[in-house]
Design a protein around this motif. Structure first.
Motif, PDB file in Angstrom:
ATOM      1  N   LYS A  40      14.158 -26.911  10.004  1.00 23.41           N
ATOM      2  CA  LYS A  40      12.823 -27.209  10.527  1.00 23.41           C
ATOM      3  C   LYS A  40      12.263 -28.571  10.157  1.00 23.41           C
ATOM      4  O   LYS A  40      11.475 -29.134  10.901  1.00 23.41           O
ATOM      5  CB  LYS A  40      11.844 -26.132  10.052  1.00 23.41           C
ATOM      6  CG  LYS A  40      12.243 -24.751  10.512  1.00 23.41           C
ATOM      7  CD  LYS A  40      11.528 -23.689   9.729  1.00 23.41           C
ATOM      8  CE  LYS A  40      12.091 -22.320  10.051  1.00 23.41           C
ATOM      9  NZ  LYS A  40      11.636 -21.321   9.115  1.00 23.41           N
ATOM     10  N   ALA A  41      12.628 -29.097   9.005  1.00 21.90           N
ATOM     11  CA  ALA A  41      11.975 -30.312   8.501  1.00 21.90           C
ATOM     12  C   ALA A  41      12.142 -31.499   9.440  1.00 21.90           C
ATOM     13  O   ALA A  41      11.170 -32.183   9.757  1.00 21.90           O
ATOM     14  CB  ALA A  41      12.483 -30.652   7.106  1.00 21.90           C
ATOM     15  N   GLY A  42      13.350 -31.757   9.891  1.00 19.28           N
ATOM     16  CA  GLY A  42      13.593 -32.899  10.776  1.00 19.28           C
ATOM     17  C   GLY A  42      12.935 -32.727  12.124  1.00 19.28           C
ATOM     18  O   GLY A  42      12.291 -33.630  12.653  1.00 19.28           O
ATOM     19  N   LYS A  43      13.071 -31.520  12.660  1.00 20.46           N
ATOM     20  CA  LYS A  43      12.529 -31.210  13.984  1.00 20.46           C
ATOM     21  C   LYS A  43      11.016 -31.398  14.017  1.00 20.46           C
ATOM     22  O   LYS A  43      10.457 -31.872  14.992  1.00 20.46           O
ATOM     23  CB  LYS A  43      12.876 -29.750  14.319  1.00 20.46           C
ATOM     24  CG  LYS A  43      13.083 -29.486  15.796  1.00 20.46           C
ATOM     25  CD  LYS A  43      13.343 -28.012  16.069  1.00 20.46           C
ATOM     26  CE  LYS A  43      14.608 -27.511  15.387  1.00 20.46           C
ATOM     27  NZ  LYS A  43      14.871 -26.103  15.614  1.00 20.46           N
ATOM     28  N   ARG A  44      10.365 -31.006  12.961  1.00 22.95           N
ATOM     29  CA  ARG A  44       8.890 -31.049  12.934  1.00 22.95           C
ATOM     30  C   ARG A  44       8.350 -32.298  12.280  1.00 22.95           C
ATOM     31  O   ARG A  44       7.156 -32.439  12.106  1.00 22.95           O
ATOM     32  CB  ARG A  44       8.370 -29.837  12.159  1.00 22.95           C
ATOM     33  CG  ARG A  44       8.876 -28.566  12.775  1.00 22.95           C
ATOM     34  CD  ARG A  44       7.817 -27.514  12.731  1.00 22.95           C
ATOM     35  NE  ARG A  44       8.354 -26.343  13.358  1.00 22.95           N
ATOM     36  CZ  ARG A  44       8.570 -25.189  12.759  1.00 22.95           C
ATOM     37  NH1 ARG A  44       8.244 -25.041  11.515  1.00 22.95           N
ATOM     38  NH2 ARG A  44       9.088 -24.193  13.412  1.00 22.95           N
ATOM     39  N   ARG A  45       9.220 -33.145  11.806  1.00 23.30           N
ATOM     40  CA  ARG A  45       8.800 -34.364  11.087  1.00 23.30           C
ATOM     41  C   ARG A  45       7.886 -34.044   9.899  1.00 23.30           C
ATOM     42  O   ARG A  45       6.859 -34.686   9.704  1.00 23.30           O
ATOM     43  CB  ARG A  45       8.113 -35.340  12.038  1.00 23.30           C
ATOM     44  CG  ARG A  45       9.049 -35.895  13.070  1.00 23.30           C
ATOM     45  CD  ARG A  45       8.395 -37.033  13.818  1.00 23.30           C
ATOM     46  NE  ARG A  45       9.382 -37.869  14.472  1.00 23.30           N
ATOM     47  CZ  ARG A  45       9.854 -37.626  15.682  1.00 23.30           C
ATOM     48  NH1 ARG A  45       9.467 -36.569  16.353  1.00 23.30           N
ATOM     49  NH2 ARG A  45      10.747 -38.433  16.222  1.00 23.30           N
ATOM     50  N   TRP A  46       8.252 -33.015   9.161  1.00 21.08           N
ATOM     51  CA  TRP A  46       7.499 -32.670   7.964  1.00 21.08           C
ATOM     52  C   TRP A  46       7.620 -33.797   6.969  1.00 21.08           C
ATOM     53  O   TRP A  46       8.678 -34.387   6.793  1.00 21.08           O
ATOM     54  CB  TRP A  46       8.051 -31.402   7.333  1.00 21.08           C
ATOM     55  CG  TRP A  46       7.661 -30.140   8.005  1.00 21.08           C
ATOM     56  CD1 TRP A  46       6.698 -29.944   8.930  1.00 21.08           C
ATOM     57  CD2 TRP A  46       8.265 -28.868   7.783  1.00 21.08           C
ATOM     58  NE1 TRP A  46       6.644 -28.622   9.296  1.00 21.08           N
ATOM     59  CE2 TRP A  46       7.604 -27.940   8.604  1.00 21.08           C
ATOM     60  CE3 TRP A  46       9.294 -28.406   6.961  1.00 21.08           C
ATOM     61  CZ2 TRP A  46       7.924 -26.597   8.641  1.00 21.08           C
ATOM     62  CZ3 TRP A  46       9.616 -27.069   7.000  1.00 21.08           C
ATOM     63  CH2 TRP A  46       8.932 -26.171   7.823  1.00 21.08           C
ATOM     64  N   ASN A  47       6.538 -34.094   6.270  1.00 20.00           N
ATOM     65  CA  ASN A  47       6.550 -35.069   5.197  1.00 20.00           C
ATOM     66  C   ASN A  47       6.958 -34.336   3.914  1.00 20.00           C
ATOM     67  O   ASN A  47       6.164 -33.607   3.330  1.00 20.00           O
ATOM     68  CB  ASN A  47       5.163 -35.700   5.047  1.00 20.00           C
ATOM     69  CG  ASN A  47       5.132 -36.724   3.940  1.00 20.00           C
ATOM     70  OD1 ASN A  47       6.055 -36.832   3.131  1.00 20.00           O
ATOM     71  ND2 ASN A  47       4.050 -37.479   3.891  1.00 20.00           N
ATOM     72  N   TRP A  59       2.067 -24.871   7.921  1.00 22.94           N
ATOM     73  CA  TRP A  59       3.291 -25.019   7.134  1.00 22.94           C
ATOM     74  C   TRP A  59       3.053 -24.331   5.799  1.00 22.94           C
ATOM     75  O   TRP A  59       2.163 -24.718   5.051  1.00 22.94           O
ATOM     76  CB  TRP A  59       3.627 -26.495   6.953  1.00 22.94           C
ATOM     77  CG  TRP A  59       4.865 -26.771   6.152  1.00 22.94           C
ATOM     78  CD1 TRP A  59       5.833 -25.877   5.772  1.00 22.94           C
ATOM     79  CD2 TRP A  59       5.276 -28.030   5.633  1.00 22.94           C
ATOM     80  NE1 TRP A  59       6.816 -26.512   5.062  1.00 22.94           N
ATOM     81  CE2 TRP A  59       6.504 -27.830   4.963  1.00 22.94           C
ATOM     82  CE3 TRP A  59       4.727 -29.311   5.676  1.00 22.94           C
ATOM     83  CZ2 TRP A  59       7.184 -28.856   4.335  1.00 22.94           C
ATOM     84  CZ3 TRP A  59       5.415 -30.330   5.060  1.00 22.94           C
ATOM     85  CH2 TRP A  59       6.632 -30.111   4.397  1.00 22.94           C
TER      86      TRP A  59
END
Length: 100
Positions: free
Chosen positions: A20-27, A76
């Motif tokens: 999920k992190a890359g897909k959602r551009r989580w910081n 999140w």
């Protein structure tokens, strides 16, 4: 509250992050800041988690675990439980993903 906790990450937590992190551009700096507050385990850090990150205990199948929001990233969440001096990070994701 006492000394700093050690972190352990469930395989599901790692999968959640990877998927999920890359897909959602989580910081991820925001996630690290929340994890650091949890591991700090002081009265002050718990107060910040309650006030700023809406930390609360869970019930049902997640009974005994805590949940909080990561920064101001909207939907999140991080779910963890504390056992002794270890914070066991179980899952991360949105409400829909974690509670469906």
């Amino acid at each position: 509250m006492s000394e700093r906790l050690k972190a352990k990450f469930a395989p599901a937590f790692g999968r959640d992050l990877k998927r999920k992190a890359g897909k959602r551009r989580w910081n991820l700096d925001e996630l690290e800041a929340v994890i650091d507050l949890i591991l700090d385990n002081s009265a002050e850090s718990m107060d910040v988690l309650r006030r700023r990150h809406n930390m609360h205990r869970l019930s049902g199948k997640w009974g005994g675990s805590n949940e909080c929001h990561v920064a101001n990233a909207g939907d999140w969440l991080v779910i963890w439980r504390t056992e002794g001096q270890v914070a066991y990070f179980q899952r991360t994701g949105s409400h829909d993903e974690l509670f469906r």
